[in-house]
Scaffold this motif. Structure first.
Motif, PDB file in Angstrom:
ATOM      1  N   THR A  16       0.866  -1.181   0.000  1.00  0.00           N
ATOM      2  CA  THR A  16       0.000   0.000   0.000  1.00  0.00           C
ATOM      3  C   THR A  16       0.901   1.230   0.000  1.00  0.00           C
ATOM      4  OG1 THR A  16      -0.058   0.096   2.416  1.00  0.00           O
ATOM      5  CG2 THR A  16      -1.836  -1.107   1.328  1.00  0.00           C
ATOM      6  N   TYR A  36       0.671   5.797   0.338  1.00  0.00           N
ATOM      7  CA  TYR A  36      -0.185   6.936   0.673  1.00  0.00           C
ATOM      8  C   TYR A  36      -0.833   7.442  -0.610  1.00  0.00           C
ATOM      9  CZ  TYR A  36      -1.539  11.591   2.197  1.00  0.00           C
ATOM     10  OH  TYR A  36      -2.259  12.729   2.467  1.00  0.00           O
ATOM     11  N   GLU A  37      -2.113   7.813  -0.529  1.00  0.00           N
ATOM     12  CA  GLU A  37      -2.898   8.076  -1.748  1.00  0.00           C
ATOM     13  C   GLU A  37      -2.262   9.087  -2.702  1.00  0.00           C
ATOM     14  OE1 GLU A  37      -6.697   9.126  -0.205  1.00  0.00           O
ATOM     15  OE2 GLU A  37      -5.951  10.844   0.912  1.00  0.00           O
ATOM     16  N   GLU A  38      -1.465  10.032  -2.144  1.00  0.00           N
ATOM     17  CA  GLU A  38      -0.876  11.037  -3.044  1.00  0.00           C
ATOM     18  C   GLU A  38       0.547  10.682  -3.466  1.00  0.00           C
ATOM     19  OE1 GLU A  38      -1.113  14.676  -0.863  1.00  0.00           O
ATOM     20  OE2 GLU A  38      -3.293  14.512  -0.680  1.00  0.00           O
ATOM     21  N   ARG A  45      -3.831   2.167  -2.703  1.00  0.00           N
ATOM     22  CA  ARG A  45      -3.622   3.499  -2.133  1.00  0.00           C
ATOM     23  C   ARG A  45      -4.554   3.706  -0.959  1.00  0.00           C
ATOM     24  NH1 ARG A  45      -1.133   7.379  -5.964  1.00  0.00           N
ATOM     25  NH2 ARG A  45      -0.347   6.077  -7.664  1.00  0.00           N
ATOM     26  N   ARG A  46      -4.018   4.279   0.118  1.00  0.00           N
ATOM     27  CA  ARG A  46      -4.862   4.529   1.298  1.00  0.00           C
ATOM     28  C   ARG A  46      -4.583   5.923   1.851  1.00  0.00           C
ATOM     29  NH1 ARG A  46      -4.646  -0.983   4.880  1.00  0.00           N
ATOM     30  NH2 ARG A  46      -6.886  -0.787   5.080  1.00  0.00           N
ATOM     31  N   ASP A  47      -5.515   6.391   2.679  1.00  0.00           N
ATOM     32  CA  ASP A  47      -5.394   7.770   3.159  1.00  0.00           C
ATOM     33  C   ASP A  47      -4.535   7.872   4.427  1.00  0.00           C
ATOM     34  OD1 ASP A  47      -6.928   6.839   5.176  1.00  0.00           O
ATOM     35  OD2 ASP A  47      -8.755   7.907   4.586  1.00  0.00           O
TER      36      ASP A  47
END
Ligand code: SER
Length: 886
Positions: free
Chosen positions: A127, A129-131, A152-154
């Motif tokens: 995974t 980070y989303e950005e 992707r995760r927040d």
């Protein structure tokens, strides 16, 4: 692969790649804001923040860690352990994302023959980070991981910090797919049991503060350099590589379960509840070993309390598995043998470790025996009464008398299907603390001799750190008993302590002193009072609860955060009420004194008439509007003339320094000179409710109010009261006043009517009574016992009425009854009786003496009374005897 082998490979792998091997730091966190070392990076925080120069650009370690937020989950899930080890590799301004990902990929998937872990590359998911497009691209480039296995995760999942101000950054996690038997498809975003996280790569690049939650914090800037902090769960990796299901079954933990099986005669894997107990035992015994190994001893505070709780939970779990004898002497050596390979100091120090652990188990066993009987009785009684909750008093008594911690009471009650009134328990604990504080305060004034304090002050003032922090690491500057310096004080003593620095607010400006503890190595002091006997010197009155405090000792001064929040609410609440008073009544309503403590405030102000109900409710309204408007609260130092210019309100009778602190709420709306601690925004006050208004001398009034939760509880109580009334009277709440007024009027009417009927009935019997006269000596005597009457007047009316019907010859009438629960006798004599020497007063007195009271009156009518209505017949006999004898 043995756990020790996994750790050996880790260190070797990174050492070969230019990393310096750093031994594990202690479990006692080097960072005072956290109890335990919670991650491999903790010892390296100063390097990441740029506060210290790292001695090496790369490092690697296997760090002992303890995390306890999930203590209740241990054993129930397969992933939670309290003690665990974290493999880490660190770069301080050296390699960054690409290097970290390259190393991780090689070590995870490289062949076991080459010293790596040999996981199947197709089972690896990651995974980011989303950005973080960069990390995602690197996983594709370096590892060739296909797009669908990069999720992707927040911030909640893919951002890392310790929960305290410090370094932070986005992270990327590595997961291993354990296969369909463990859960659904879909990767870690769907199921974290099947897809098990083994390694977290954190790209540390920001400094943060104001941390409120995992995903709520403020980035204050870039770190001096970009750093790498990675953490691989050693236990998790071990259970994957050992082909077992969970961390309790790995080689370093399972032997304890085996030993527990042997002494309990039960089998692991046979019963779900028992399995949970076995796992609790395995995890907690190991944590106990490691914590005592690092110098922590069981106590009621901080780390020592966590240790105590873990050890006690393991002893309880063994008892629930049916083992009544001491269990640690069997289990602890097994855990030592399992861990000793990696931590030889556990073997050499085992004597010390085991002595502390066994003594604690013995003490707890005694507590359990005494307390369990009491708890069981309370539980039975509660169940019999149909209650689902155990009272706060019972939990408190168990705590106070038997040392049962509240968690244990909660757990044991829950096992029997009962809840515990925790709020009630906490209220009683607070009351106890307040009693101790009040006690300390009442004993104050003993050191009227301020010489020593003055000398200490001359050597330096006490800097107050409490505007910005609640916990301060500091040193004991002086210890005093009865105003004289001492070197040490032992448990049980109450002494005064001066610290080099303190976050404790000393009582002043109307604000009550802070509550909290001062702790140190094996030491705990309860802070009972904080004063400034001479300006600038802060003195804590403390009770030594544990250990011995020494002059020069390093300690941690910790203000109780809940207490302080309450104090801030109350003090800002006082300013808000003051401003509201002035808004409603005008600028002449000037505060002349105040007092506030968590939940409560009072304010005296110049005003010479009582406040009308309308004014009170308007003041309340203005104050609560100010709270709702969420006004900013600011403070700054300025010169006294500047402050006055600014319209800041100073209190009369106070002397101020050249530089003064001005606190404002909502800009000019409220500006006061004040040294107190305040909320940041008015909304944090929560709620204000006025509870009283009274006079305090001429020209001065006092308002009292509750703030925050206390205010809410007060209103909630009133609401419950209204609900009960409305239920009883079968009336809607809004109709209650009218209904109650109506009832009261009807009651008054009915009482009047009843009184008239009683009198009428009483008098109706007068003729018969007159005829019932008996000849006593030379006199006719009537004794009338009439039971309940409305008042003594009824008896008097009756006595006179009967006397009026008895003609001229000597007659005495005595009427006895009960008015308002008390016996009364009224005696009336006619002229002939009086001539014969029979005075009503003397007769009434004789009767009253028997009733336990006194009496008297004129010679013709007199009244006597007493307390014991059952003696009315005897009183009449005494009166008769007196008539006879005259
Ligand atoms: N600090 C990160 C963690 O604890 C990586 O080491 O997960």
């Amino acid at each position: 692969m043995l756990t020790s082998e996994i750790r050996r490979r880790w260190l070797a792998f990174f050492e070969q790649r230019g990393h310096t091997v750093v031994p594990s730091a202690s479990l006692v966190s080097p960072d005072p804001s956290t109890l335990f070392t919670i991650a491999g990076m903790v010892p390296f925080i100063p390097y990441m923040l740029g506060r210290e120069t790292p001695p090496w650009p790369r490092a690697t370690s296997v760090q002992k860690c303890v995390r306890t937020p999930d203590i209740d989950e241990v054993g129930k899930t397969t992933r939670h352990g309290t003690f665990f080890q974290m493999n880490g590799n660190f770069s301080f301004g050296d390699y960054f994302k690409e290097g970290a990902i390259e190393y991780a990929w090689e070590l995870v998937t490289g062949s076991q023959d080459d010293g790596c872990y040999g996981f199947d590359p197709d089972k690896v998911w990651v995974t980011v980070y989303e950005e973080d497009d960069e990390a995602a691209a690197l996983w594709r480039k370096v590892a060739g991981i296909p797009e669908h296995r990069i999720q992707r995760r927040d911030k909640k999942d893919n951002y890392w910090h310790t929960g305290q101000p410090g370094p932070a950054g986005p992270c990327s996690e590595i997961y291993i797919d354990r296969g369909a038997a463990y859960g659904p498809e879909g990767g870690p975003i769907v199921d974290e049991d099947r897809f098990l996280e083994i390694w977290n790569l954190v790209f540390m690049q920001y400094a943060i503060d104001d941390v409120k939650a995992k995903d709520q914090f403020r980035i204050t800037g870039d770190l001096k350099s970009k750093n790498i902090d990675t953490g691989m769960g050693l236990e998790r990796t071990a259970y994957l590589l050992q082909g077992v299901d969970n961390l309790y079954e790995i080689d370093e933990v399972f032997p304890v379960i085996k030993a527990a099986e042997e002494i309990s005669g039960k089998r692991y894997g046979a019963d779900h509840d028992d399995d949970v107990r076995f796992r609790v035992v395995a995890d907690h015994v190991r944590s106990t070993l490691m914590l005592i190994g690092d110098g922590i001893t069981p106590s009621n505070e901080g780390r020592g309390y966590v240790l105590r709780r873990l050890l006690r939970r393991s002893v309880r779990a063994m008892r629930l598995l049916g083992v009544d004898e001491p269990s640690l002497p069997h289990l602890l050596p097994v855990s030592r043998d399992a861990m000793g390979q990696s931590y030889p100091e556990l073997v050499s120090g085992f004597d010390r470790i085991s002595r502390a652990a066994y003594a604690e188990e013995e003490a707890f066993r005694r507590t359990l025996v005494a307390g369990t009987t009491i708890l069981d009785t309370a539980v039975k009684a509660a169940k019999k009464a149909g209650d689902t909750m155990l009272g706060g008093e019972q939990a408190f008594a168990l705590h106070d008398t038997y040392g049962f911690p509240i968690d244990l009471t909660l757990e044991m009650a829950a096992e029997q299907g009962l809840k515990v009134d925790e709020q009630g328990f906490r209220d009683l604990m607070r009351e106890q603390r307040e009693r101790a504080r009040a006690d300390a305060k009442s004993k104050k004034g003993g050191h009227a001799d301020l010489t020593v304090f003055r000398e200490l002050r001359e050597a330096g003032a006490t800097p107050f750190t409490g505007y910005t922090e609640l916990t301060t690491a500091t040193t004991v500057r002086a210890l005093l008993r009865d105003g004289g310096l001492i070197a040490t004080a032992a448990a049980g003593e109450t002494v005064d302590v001066v610290l080099e620095l303190t976050p404790f607010y000393a009582e002043s400006g109307g604000q009550e002193s802070d509550s909290g503890v001062i702790t140190g190595d094996g030491l705990r002091l309860d802070v009972l009072d904080v004063q400034r006997p001479v300006k600038g010197l802060i003195v804590h009155t403390v009770r030594v609860v544990e250990g011995e405090v020494r002059h020069g000792q390093e300690v941690l001064a910790q203000v109780d955060p809940e207490w302080r929040l309450g104090a801030r609410q109350a003090h800002s609440g006082t300013h808000v009420v003051h401003a509201a008073l002035r808004e409603v009544l005008g600028p002449n309503a000037l505060q002349s004194g105040s007092y506030n403590k968590p939940g409560y405030l009072r304010l005296d102000f110049s005003w010479n008439q009582a406040l009308s109900a309308a004014a009170r409710s308007e003041i309340e309204d203005v104050a609560n509007r100010a709270i709702r408007e969420d006004l900013g609260v600011q403070w700054q130092y300025m010169s006294l003339p500047e402050a006055k210019e600014w319209g800041a309100i100073a209190l009369f009778g106070e002397t101020y320094d050249e530089q003064v602190r001005v606190v404002e709420i909502g800009g000019p709306w409220s500006r006061e000179l004040c040294g107190g601690t305040h909320v940041d925004h008015s909304s944090q006050i929560g709620l204000v409710t006025l509870t009283g208004e009274s006079s305090v001398g001429s020209g001065s009034r006092r308002v009292e109010a509750l703030v925050g939760l206390e205010a809410f509880h007060h209103l909630a109580k009133e609401r419950a009261l209204v609900a009960t009334l409305s239920d009883t009277l079968k009336t809607r709440p809004e109709d209650l006043p009218e209904r109650v007024a109506g009832l009261a009027a009807r009651l008054r009417e009915a009482e009047k009517e009843l009184a008239a009927i009683r009198t009428e009935r009483l008098l109706a019997g007068a003729g018969a009574l007159a005829e019932s006269a008996q000849q006593v000596g030379g006199v006719r005597l009537v004794t009338a016992a009439v039971g309940d009457v409305s008042s003594a007047d009824d008896l008097r009316t009756l006595a006179l009425e009967v006397r009026g019907r008895m003609g001229e010859s000597a007659a005495v009438v005595a009427a006895g009854g009960v008015a308002g629960g008390r016996p009364v006798v009224v005696v009336a004599t006619n002229a002939a009786a009086r001539d014969a020497g029979l005075a009503a007063g003397a007769l009434a007195k004789a009767a009253a003496a028997v009733l336990g009271g006194g009496g008297g009156g004129k010679p013709d009518v007199a009244q006597g009374g007493g307390t014991d209505a059952s003696r009315l017949p005897a009183a009449m006999d005494a009166l008769r005897a007196q008539v006879q004898g005259t």
